[in-house]
Enzyme design. Sequence first.
Site, mmCIF file in Angstrom:
data_model
loop_
_atom_site.group_PDB
_atom_site.id
_atom_site.type_symbol
_atom_site.label_atom_id
_atom_site.label_comp_id
_atom_site.label_asym_id
_atom_site.label_seq_id
_atom_site.Cartn_x
_atom_site.Cartn_y
_atom_site.Cartn_z
ATOM 1 C CG ASP A 36 -1.936 1.112 1.314
ATOM 2 O OD1 ASP A 36 -1.508 2.243 1.106
ATOM 3 O OD2 ASP A 36 -3.066 0.743 1.430
ATOM 4 C CG ASP A 46 -0.996 7.820 -13.001
ATOM 5 O OD1 ASP A 46 -2.559 7.845 -12.726
ATOM 6 O OD2 ASP A 46 -0.827 7.316 -14.148
#
Length: 274
Positions: A132, A152
């Site tokens: 993560d 992104d």
Amino acid sequence: MTTRRSPPAAPSAVAPDADLPEVHFSDWGDVRSLHLGSAWIQGSMRMDAPYELELEYVQRMMAWLLFVAPPSVAKRHAMQLGLGAGALTKFCRKKLRMRTTAIELNPQVLHACRGWFKLPPDDERLQVIVADAAEEIRRPVWHAAVDALQVDLYDEEAAAPVLDSDNFYRECRAVLTEDGCMTVNLFGRDSSYQQSLDRICAAFGQEAVWAFRPTREGNTVVLAQRTPQRPDRVALAARADLVQSRWGLPAAKWLRTFKPAVPTALAAPAAPAP
């Protein structure tokens, strides 16, 4: 992530892990595109030039090159949050010869990039970490260790960035070196874009933030500097010429659509006099 819809094609897929979206690709002529459980394109590659940057907004994610001396680039460290089709990761490692780290939540995206998008295996210059991104960048090892942070992070719905909080952008700033830059893809020009821009300005300071006009597909790339720089247009044009001649990026064209960002407080029209 970009807004361009996939063309009719026979897609190939990798089964998703747990609740993560299915990863698949489609081919249209010489262009291969990555998808996450929908028709939205998460990245593309020209199969006859797999290490070049195909999409306009992805090229613009390299605008940090305008603020560093070209001979220093190979000594720097790039990090991508969100692997996509691996375009930025491949370009930084192969073309710029930088130490490159990518953080990707979905292991099937990494599998797809290695199998379908020519992403090389990890080596002394490349590391892909399945994690993560919000948790990974808080690790002390990354503090003030990244020169070019490229963010992104979109899911299969492509509605808004997955990570977009005030705290997240402050943590992005914390991983940058003193002359480091973050570039982030913000999709669209609606209220969510302006809210994201305001958060970036709050985390980095208004003087440190620049923005492109949106691409035809609706992607707006924002650049934020750890230490604000405001070179004049002559200096930027000279640097753009160097970037374009050295790495083939359309940097001279960038300057027509790239300028200091305007947060909401300054963008809003003045209230009429009573």
